[in-house]
Motif scaffolding. Structure first.
Motif, PDB file in Angstrom:
ATOM      1  N   GLY A 284       0.813  -1.205   0.000  1.00  0.00           N
ATOM      2  CA  GLY A 284       0.000   0.000   0.000  1.00  0.00           C
ATOM      3  C   GLY A 284       0.849   1.259   0.000  1.00  0.00           C
ATOM      4  O   GLY A 284       0.605   2.191  -0.789  1.00  0.00           O
ATOM      5  N   TRP A 285       1.861   1.315   0.868  1.00  0.00           N
ATOM      6  CA  TRP A 285       2.760   2.480   0.919  1.00  0.00           C
ATOM      7  C   TRP A 285       3.536   2.602  -0.383  1.00  0.00           C
ATOM      8  O   TRP A 285       3.657   3.681  -0.953  1.00  0.00           O
ATOM      9  CB  TRP A 285       3.709   2.349   2.100  1.00  0.00           C
ATOM     10  CG  TRP A 285       4.578   3.549   2.355  1.00  0.00           C
ATOM     11  CD1 TRP A 285       5.438   4.155   1.484  1.00  0.00           C
ATOM     12  CD2 TRP A 285       4.665   4.311   3.567  1.00  0.00           C
ATOM     13  NE1 TRP A 285       6.065   5.223   2.071  1.00  0.00           N
ATOM     14  CE2 TRP A 285       5.606   5.345   3.353  1.00  0.00           C
ATOM     15  CE3 TRP A 285       4.053   4.214   4.812  1.00  0.00           C
ATOM     16  CZ2 TRP A 285       5.945   6.263   4.356  1.00  0.00           C
ATOM     17  CZ3 TRP A 285       4.383   5.121   5.802  1.00  0.00           C
ATOM     18  CH2 TRP A 285       5.321   6.144   5.568  1.00  0.00           C
ATOM     19  N   MET A 286       4.059   1.444  -0.880  1.00  0.00           N
ATOM     20  CA  MET A 286       4.880   1.462  -2.087  1.00  0.00           C
ATOM     21  C   MET A 286       4.091   2.014  -3.273  1.00  0.00           C
ATOM     22  O   MET A 286       4.576   2.896  -4.006  1.00  0.00           O
ATOM     23  CB  MET A 286       5.370   0.052  -2.403  1.00  0.00           C
ATOM     24  CG  MET A 286       6.292  -0.020  -3.620  1.00  0.00           C
ATOM     25  SD  MET A 286       6.755  -1.720  -4.042  1.00  0.00           S
ATOM     26  CE  MET A 286       5.229  -2.305  -4.793  1.00  0.00           C
ATOM     27  N   HIS A 293       4.736  10.071  -6.297  1.00  0.00           N
ATOM     28  CA  HIS A 293       6.062  10.636  -6.559  1.00  0.00           C
ATOM     29  C   HIS A 293       6.731  10.091  -7.814  1.00  0.00           C
ATOM     30  O   HIS A 293       7.826  10.518  -8.170  1.00  0.00           O
ATOM     31  CB  HIS A 293       6.979  10.396  -5.363  1.00  0.00           C
ATOM     32  CG  HIS A 293       6.529  11.096  -4.115  1.00  0.00           C
ATOM     33  ND1 HIS A 293       6.925  10.697  -2.851  1.00  0.00           N
ATOM     34  CD2 HIS A 293       5.714  12.164  -3.936  1.00  0.00           C
ATOM     35  CE1 HIS A 293       6.373  11.497  -1.950  1.00  0.00           C
ATOM     36  NE2 HIS A 293       5.632  12.393  -2.586  1.00  0.00           N
ATOM     37  N   GLY A 294       6.115   9.116  -8.448  1.00  0.00           N
ATOM     38  CA  GLY A 294       6.652   8.611  -9.704  1.00  0.00           C
ATOM     39  C   GLY A 294       7.589   7.436  -9.581  1.00  0.00           C
ATOM     40  O   GLY A 294       7.843   6.742 -10.565  1.00  0.00           O
ATOM     41  N   LYS A 295       8.110   7.186  -8.364  1.00  0.00           N
ATOM     42  CA  LYS A 295       9.024   6.062  -8.156  1.00  0.00           C
ATOM     43  C   LYS A 295       8.804   5.454  -6.773  1.00  0.00           C
ATOM     44  O   LYS A 295       8.553   6.177  -5.817  1.00  0.00           O
ATOM     45  CB  LYS A 295      10.485   6.517  -8.271  1.00  0.00           C
ATOM     46  CG  LYS A 295      10.891   6.980  -9.664  1.00  0.00           C
ATOM     47  CD  LYS A 295      12.351   7.406  -9.698  1.00  0.00           C
ATOM     48  CE  LYS A 295      12.748   7.893 -11.088  1.00  0.00           C
ATOM     49  NZ  LYS A 295      14.168   8.341 -11.135  1.00  0.00           N
ATOM     50  N   PRO A 296       8.915   4.122  -6.659  1.00  0.00           N
ATOM     51  CA  PRO A 296       8.874   3.494  -5.339  1.00  0.00           C
ATOM     52  C   PRO A 296      10.262   3.558  -4.701  1.00  0.00           C
ATOM     53  O   PRO A 296      11.272   3.514  -5.409  1.00  0.00           O
ATOM     54  CB  PRO A 296       8.483   2.053  -5.653  1.00  0.00           C
ATOM     55  CG  PRO A 296       9.083   1.812  -7.000  1.00  0.00           C
ATOM     56  CD  PRO A 296       9.023   3.136  -7.744  1.00  0.00           C
ATOM     57  N   SER A 297      10.327   3.688  -3.391  1.00  0.00           N
ATOM     58  CA  SER A 297      11.633   3.805  -2.731  1.00  0.00           C
ATOM     59  C   SER A 297      11.823   2.725  -1.677  1.00  0.00           C
ATOM     60  O   SER A 297      10.857   2.173  -1.132  1.00  0.00           O
ATOM     61  CB  SER A 297      11.766   5.182  -2.063  1.00  0.00           C
ATOM     62  OG  SER A 297      10.926   5.271  -0.926  1.00  0.00           O
ATOM     63  N   ALA A 298      13.097   2.447  -1.390  1.00  0.00           N
ATOM     64  CA  ALA A 298      13.429   1.491  -0.336  1.00  0.00           C
ATOM     65  C   ALA A 298      12.966   2.005   1.022  1.00  0.00           C
ATOM     66  O   ALA A 298      12.442   1.239   1.850  1.00  0.00           O
ATOM     67  CB  ALA A 298      14.936   1.240  -0.323  1.00  0.00           C
ATOM     68  N   LEU A 299      13.162   3.306   1.272  1.00  0.00           N
ATOM     69  CA  LEU A 299      12.695   3.887   2.527  1.00  0.00           C
ATOM     70  C   LEU A 299      11.184   3.764   2.651  1.00  0.00           C
ATOM     71  O   LEU A 299      10.651   3.480   3.737  1.00  0.00           O
ATOM     72  CB  LEU A 299      13.108   5.357   2.619  1.00  0.00           C
ATOM     73  CG  LEU A 299      12.642   6.122   3.865  1.00  0.00           C
ATOM     74  CD1 LEU A 299      13.184   5.479   5.123  1.00  0.00           C
ATOM     75  CD2 LEU A 299      13.055   7.586   3.782  1.00  0.00           C
ATOM     76  N   GLY A 300      10.493   3.934   1.535  1.00  0.00           N
ATOM     77  CA  GLY A 300       9.045   3.836   1.548  1.00  0.00           C
ATOM     78  C   GLY A 300       8.552   2.452   1.898  1.00  0.00           C
ATOM     79  O   GLY A 300       7.667   2.290   2.744  1.00  0.00           O
ATOM     80  N   ILE A 301       9.121   1.425   1.284  1.00  0.00           N
ATOM     81  CA  ILE A 301       8.632   0.079   1.569  1.00  0.00           C
ATOM     82  C   ILE A 301       8.986  -0.339   2.993  1.00  0.00           C
ATOM     83  O   ILE A 301       8.209  -1.019   3.669  1.00  0.00           O
ATOM     84  CB  ILE A 301       9.139  -0.947   0.539  1.00  0.00           C
ATOM     85  CG1 ILE A 301       8.258  -2.200   0.576  1.00  0.00           C
ATOM     86  CG2 ILE A 301      10.608  -1.296   0.756  1.00  0.00           C
ATOM     87  CD1 ILE A 301       8.466  -3.135  -0.599  1.00  0.00           C
ATOM     88  N   ALA A 302      10.153   0.111   3.495  1.00  0.00           N
ATOM     89  CA  ALA A 302      10.519  -0.181   4.884  1.00  0.00           C
ATOM     90  C   ALA A 302       9.546   0.493   5.848  1.00  0.00           C
ATOM     91  O   ALA A 302       9.123  -0.098   6.846  1.00  0.00           O
ATOM     92  CB  ALA A 302      11.944   0.287   5.159  1.00  0.00           C
ATOM     93  N   SER A 303       9.175   1.731   5.536  1.00  0.00           N
ATOM     94  CA  SER A 303       8.221   2.449   6.373  1.00  0.00           C
ATOM     95  C   SER A 303       6.846   1.794   6.317  1.00  0.00           C
ATOM     96  O   SER A 303       6.135   1.710   7.332  1.00  0.00           O
ATOM     97  CB  SER A 303       8.128   3.908   5.939  1.00  0.00           C
ATOM     98  OG  SER A 303       9.383   4.553   6.042  1.00  0.00           O
TER      99      SER A 303
END
Length: 444
Positions: A284-286, A293-303
């Motif tokens: 869901g966050w990813m 924002h146009g891109k998924p991030s490692a920080l995002g999936i961890a959060s």
């Protein structure tokens, strides 16, 4: 009886203590080695969540000049709370003397000191005839919850609080906020929120809303980091953060499934829904970040992982797999916007999103617990009136927010007047690793 949290089993039978006279010796409870083994493992898993899990998760998100300071705070809190827990914390949280169902008195809000210094604890005393493992194991299991809760708060004021002020704040907050809230929610009949019927299986209210609200108050009282939000403050090592998130994910099985207080079907379902909700929240966050924002991030999936773990915590003992998906997806998306859009709009500097993930995720989970505990929606609780239970959950959330917010604010303001909370501008510029601990995380 709806299974809510092991501590509430104190409402069924008093804690067994040395010298307890049993009317029928033949009926004396006998230790269950399987349950004992599971609770020992669960205790270790929950401790793993703070050290090294949270230390790495937070450590990777700060700037390189502060990595040791955040890890040091996690280790110091672990040591400090361990001692305070055995001296008086366990007693304040779980002493039930004077409690009576439906009667609001001082014992409804906090325990006494009958168990101070773990008075009467032996190697043979079982927790109760309803939970057949040693009370010493229960003391240890609950200690790990008491450790991680104030450790979560440091993410909100990372990179700017004095180490000495952090230690004193932690001790006072543990005493005046954590122990009373744990007592009110988990100590059984006579506990204020317990008698209200608030469902909190493993700590959505006691741990996450509690810590997240305190973190929000702390970051506002301290003020923003120097240069925030214009200066670049990117995480210095997302590898650490991902490893920390993975350790939190694994440790959380002890956190949630361990709260069944037995190696049984409830523990198995709690483990399953924890995995499902966490996966749903990560996705869901990813995807919310990807679309926004146009891109998924490692920080995002961890959060997102942590948001899902937080949200399923209060519901783990009562919701089913499909409810876990809804709870996880909801938390992932809502926490993403809380940690980005809301934070920017309001302007507070919650350094590592303790409020955006833990308070917001805890609120989402606590409220949805009242929905998905209903058997009609695949839950395993005894909720038949979803509206009534949802209102009860709301009352518990609101009470925790108000109590924690006010007491945390008072503690912080008094400490600021007495000793000051914040490092100097020069110390903040140099970094807390060198200015407070005379060490560097990296010697290049």
């Amino acid at each position: 009886m709806t299974l809510r949290k092991y501590a509430g089993l104190g409402a069924l039978l008093p804690l067994a203590m040395p010298g307890l006279a049993l009317a029928d010796e033949a009926a004396a409870p006998v230790l269950n080695s399987g349950d004992t083994a599971w609770m020992l493992i669960s205790s270790a898993l929950v401790l793993l969540m703070t050290i090294p899990g949270l230390a790495l998760f937070y450590g990777g998100m700060v700037r390189a000049k502060n990595v040791l300071s955040i890890m040091m705070q996690c280790f110091a809190i672990t040591a400090l709370i361990s001692i305070l827990w055995v001296v008086y914390g366990y007693s304040l949280a779980f002493d039930t003397v004077g409690m009576e169902k439906g009667v609001v008195n001082f014992a409804s809000f906090v325990g006494g000191l009958d168990k101070a210094f773990l008075s009467g604890l032996t190697t043979s005393g079982l927790t109760s005839a309803a939970a057949l493992f040693p009370e010493s194991v229960f003391v240890m299991f609950q200690m790990t919850f008491a450790i991680i809760t104030p450790a979560l708060i440091v993410g909100a004021f990372a990179e700017r609080m004095k180490f000495s002020a952090m230690l004193i704040f932690t001790a006072l907050w543990f005493t005046l906020v954590y122990a009373p809230i744990a007592h009110m929610v988990w100590s059984g009949d006579g506990g204020l929120l317990w008698d209200w019927g608030v469902l909190d299986f493993a700590g959505g209210t006691v741990v996450h809303i509690n810590a997240g609200i305190a973190g929000l108050v702390a970051c506002i009282v301290l003020g923003k980091r120097k240069g925030y939000p214009t200066a670049a403050m990117a995480p210095h090592n997302l590898g650490y953060t991902l490893i920390g998130a993975a350790l939190l994910w694994i440790g959380w099985f002890g956190f949630n499934a361990g709260s069944a207080a037995a190696a049984n079907g409830t523990a198995g379902m709690a483990m399953l829904v924890t995995q499902i909700a966490t996966a749903a929240a990560a996705l869901g966050w990813m995807f919310a970040e990807w679309i926004t924002h146009g891109k998924p991030s490692a920080l995002g999936i961890a959060s997102g992982v942590v948001a899902g773990l937080v949200a399923i915590t209060p519901a783990a003992g009562t919701c089913g797999p499909m409810g876990a998906i809804v709870i996880g997806l909801s938390a992932g998306v809502i926490c993403f916007f809380a940690a980005t859009t809301l934070k920017r709009a309001v302007g507070y500097d919650d350094s590592l999103d303790a409020f955006g993930v833990h308070a917001v995720g805890g609120i989402v989970g606590a409220l949805l617990t009242g929905v998905f505990a209903a058997p009609a929606l695949g839950g395993f609780g005894t909720v038949t009136d979803i509206g009534a239970q949802l209102f009860t959950q709301f009352k518990g959330v609101a009470f925790t927010i108000v109590y924690t917010g006010i007491v945390s604010f008072v503690i912080l303001k008094v400490l600021d007047l007495v000793m000051g909370l914040r490092v100097t501008e020069e110390e903040e510029t140099v970094g807390l690793d060198l200015s407070l601990h005379n060490e560097r995380g990296y010697n290049l």
